[in-house]
Scaffold this motif. Sequence first.
Motif, PDB file in Angstrom:
ATOM      1  N   MET A 282      -0.840   9.894  -3.260  1.00 38.12           N
ATOM      2  CA  MET A 282      -1.381   9.375  -2.000  1.00 38.12           C
ATOM      3  C   MET A 282      -2.904   9.425  -2.000  1.00 38.12           C
ATOM      4  N   ARG A 283      -3.446  10.502  -2.567  1.00 35.71           N
ATOM      5  CA  ARG A 283      -4.912  10.580  -2.672  1.00 35.71           C
ATOM      6  C   ARG A 283      -5.440   9.479  -3.579  1.00 35.71           C
ATOM      7  N   ALA A 284      -4.769   9.257  -4.699  1.00 39.10           N
ATOM      8  CA  ALA A 284      -5.206   8.230  -5.642  1.00 39.10           C
ATOM      9  C   ALA A 284      -5.175   6.841  -5.015  1.00 39.10           C
ATOM     10  N   ALA A 285      -4.236   6.647  -4.085  1.00 42.36           N
ATOM     11  CA  ALA A 285      -4.118   5.346  -3.410  1.00 42.36           C
ATOM     12  C   ALA A 285      -5.024   5.245  -2.188  1.00 42.36           C
ATOM     13  N   GLY A 286      -5.781   6.294  -1.917  1.00 41.38           N
ATOM     14  CA  GLY A 286      -6.680   6.271  -0.765  1.00 41.38           C
ATOM     15  C   GLY A 286      -5.963   6.422   0.557  1.00 41.38           C
ATOM     16  N   LEU A 287      -4.770   7.033   0.544  1.00 44.43           N
ATOM     17  CA  LEU A 287      -4.003   7.224   1.773  1.00 44.43           C
ATOM     18  C   LEU A 287      -4.335   8.597   2.350  1.00 44.43           C
TER      19      LEU A 287
ATOM     20  N   GLY B 172       0.779  -1.234   0.000  1.00 47.02           N
ATOM     21  CA  GLY B 172       0.000   0.000   0.000  1.00 47.02           C
ATOM     22  C   GLY B 172       0.808   1.280   0.000  1.00 47.02           C
ATOM     23  N   VAL B 173       2.134   1.174   0.044  1.00 48.67           N
ATOM     24  CA  VAL B 173       2.978   2.377   0.098  1.00 48.67           C
ATOM     25  C   VAL B 173       3.011   3.062  -1.264  1.00 48.67           C
ATOM     26  N   CYS B 174       2.991   4.389  -1.247  1.00 43.84           N
ATOM     27  CA  CYS B 174       3.107   5.173  -2.468  1.00 43.84           C
ATOM     28  C   CYS B 174       4.586   5.349  -2.806  1.00 43.84           C
ATOM     29  N   LEU B 175       4.981   4.977  -4.022  1.00 40.20           N
ATOM     30  CA  LEU B 175       6.387   5.052  -4.443  1.00 40.20           C
ATOM     31  C   LEU B 175       6.541   6.075  -5.571  1.00 40.20           C
ATOM     32  N   VAL B 176       7.374   7.067  -5.332  1.00 41.26           N
ATOM     33  CA  VAL B 176       7.670   8.089  -6.333  1.00 41.26           C
ATOM     34  C   VAL B 176       9.159   8.043  -6.617  1.00 41.26           C
ATOM     35  N   ALA B 177       9.540   7.941  -7.890  1.00 39.74           N
ATOM     36  CA  ALA B 177      10.954   7.749  -8.235  1.00 39.74           C
ATOM     37  C   ALA B 177      11.424   8.716  -9.311  1.00 39.74           C
ATOM     38  N   ARG B 178      12.715   9.041  -9.220  1.00 41.71           N
ATOM     39  CA  ARG B 178      13.351   9.797 -10.301  1.00 41.71           C
ATOM     40  C   ARG B 178      13.789   8.831 -11.384  1.00 41.71           C
ATOM     41  N   THR B 179      13.553   9.203 -12.642  1.00 45.14           N
ATOM     42  CA  THR B 179      14.001   8.404 -13.778  1.00 45.14           C
ATOM     43  C   THR B 179      14.984   9.232 -14.606  1.00 45.14           C
ATOM     44  N   PRO B 180      15.886   8.572 -15.325  1.00 39.75           N
ATOM     45  CA  PRO B 180      16.866   9.329 -16.115  1.00 39.75           C
ATOM     46  C   PRO B 180      16.268  10.017 -17.324  1.00 39.75           C
ATOM     47  N   ASP B 181      15.105   9.528 -17.792  1.00 42.49           N
ATOM     48  CA  ASP B 181      14.457  10.114 -18.975  1.00 42.49           C
ATOM     49  C   ASP B 181      13.011   9.631 -19.009  1.00 42.49           C
ATOM     50  N   TYR B 182      12.290  10.028 -20.066  1.00 42.08           N
ATOM     51  CA  TYR B 182      10.893   9.618 -20.213  1.00 42.08           C
ATOM     52  C   TYR B 182      10.715   8.640 -21.375  1.00 42.08           C
ATOM     53  N   LYS B 183      11.762   7.908 -21.704  1.00 41.24           N
ATOM     54  CA  LYS B 183      11.656   6.915 -22.767  1.00 41.24           C
ATOM     55  C   LYS B 183      10.732   5.779 -22.336  1.00 41.24           C
ATOM     56  N   GLU B 184      10.053   5.203 -23.302  1.00 44.13           N
ATOM     57  CA  GLU B 184       9.055   4.169 -23.005  1.00 44.13           C
ATOM     58  C   GLU B 184       9.654   3.000 -22.221  1.00 44.13           C
ATOM     59  N   GLN B 185      10.838   2.537 -22.621  1.00 42.71           N
ATOM     60  CA  GLN B 185      11.456   1.395 -21.938  1.00 42.71           C
ATOM     61  C   GLN B 185      11.790   1.738 -20.483  1.00 42.71           C
ATOM     62  N   THR B 186      12.277   2.961 -20.257  1.00 43.68           N
ATOM     63  CA  THR B 186      12.604   3.397 -18.901  1.00 43.68           C
ATOM     64  C   THR B 186      11.363   3.424 -18.024  1.00 43.68           C
ATOM     65  N   LEU B 187      10.284   4.011 -18.543  1.00 41.94           N
ATOM     66  CA  LEU B 187       9.059   4.126 -17.751  1.00 41.94           C
ATOM     67  C   LEU B 187       8.421   2.764 -17.504  1.00 41.94           C
ATOM     68  N   MET B 188       8.496   1.871 -18.486  1.00 43.00           N
ATOM     69  CA  MET B 188       7.976   0.509 -18.287  1.00 43.00           C
ATOM     70  C   MET B 188       8.741  -0.194 -17.167  1.00 43.00           C
ATOM     71  N   HIS B 189      10.063  -0.021 -17.140  1.00 39.27           N
ATOM     72  CA  HIS B 189      10.879  -0.635 -16.096  1.00 39.27           C
ATOM     73  C   HIS B 189      10.474  -0.103 -14.724  1.00 39.27           C
ATOM     74  N   ALA B 190      10.251   1.207 -14.644  1.00 39.08           N
ATOM     75  CA  ALA B 190       9.851   1.812 -13.370  1.00 39.08           C
ATOM     76  C   ALA B 190       8.494   1.289 -12.916  1.00 39.08           C
ATOM     77  N   LEU B 191       7.531   1.276 -13.829  1.00 33.71           N
ATOM     78  CA  LEU B 191       6.187   0.815 -13.479  1.00 33.71           C
ATOM     79  C   LEU B 191       6.169  -0.659 -13.114  1.00 33.71           C
ATOM     80  N   GLN B 192       6.925  -1.477 -13.835  1.00 30.94           N
ATOM     81  CA  GLN B 192       6.982  -2.908 -13.532  1.00 30.94           C
ATOM     82  C   GLN B 192       7.652  -3.176 -12.181  1.00 30.94           C
ATOM     83  N   SER B 193       8.477  -2.241 -11.727  1.00 32.68           N
ATOM     84  CA  SER B 193       9.134  -2.386 -10.425  1.00 32.68           C
ATOM     85  C   SER B 193       8.227  -1.957  -9.276  1.00 32.68           C
TER      86      SER B 193
END
Length: 261
Positions: free
Chosen positions: A136-141, A92-113
């Motif tokens: 946090m609001r979206a997660a109902g926290l 249930g924890v909300c995870l916010v991460a920095r990514t090196p770019d907005y490339k599709e493969q990078t974002l897929m890796h982040a979301l899959q993690s």
Amino acid sequence: MRAKQLKLIWFDPLLSDNESDRSQSLVQAVRYHLENYGLAFAHCADMDSVYQEAMVSIAASKMQDVRALVLLNADFAQNCAVAHYLRAVAPGVCLVARTPDYKEQTLMHALQSGVDAYFSGTVSPYFLSTLLFSRMRAAGLALPSSTQAEARPMPDYGWCFAEQAWAIVSPDGKRVRLTSSERGFILTIVQQPDMCASHDVLIDHLWPDTQNAKEGGRERMNVMMSRLRQKFKRKGLELPIRALHGNGYMFYGPFLEQRYS
């Protein structure tokens, strides 16, 4: 009974680096804002510290009190590894991460993690706080109901300049006139990408032609801050500028940019 204190884990190895002024300024600025909403900070400079912080919370059956985890580490692979672990032990924890770019493969890796939201590059403290609240609001926290922030709610609009920046106007319309030094001081801060300015940057902008400016610059700024606080206090206002523990100064709160009329 003491109110339950919710927790935010902040993973950033640069916090252990005394030369990383930008990282220090960002965490301090976000902390000023989020602690008003009852979120306690746990700073972690390495992956082991994150895991230890999580295990302590799990052992105390308080993992549900960890509301969010910010992965500010520049090493994207480490961010994903931490996200994968936290998602397994605390779904249930909300995870916010920095990514090196907005490339599709990078974002897929982040979301899959297990990352809920991401950002790339330099962001302002206010943007990062807003991103955290949104997820946090979206997660109902739900955030605590009894907080300083409730007593002093954030306005829907912000501070702005007037009279070609020779005055600054509060969100409720109170106008404070500025001297040339005060004007330059505040302008320099708000024109920085994250509205945080180091002492050296401020001194270079305020007294560029003074040979010994750096020697007496900090003392002059302390005097200026004291006078500004008194000036704002006479208007029934709190000066929206905070000192950043020896690093510089930060403009605190919403600001309407480029309004100088």
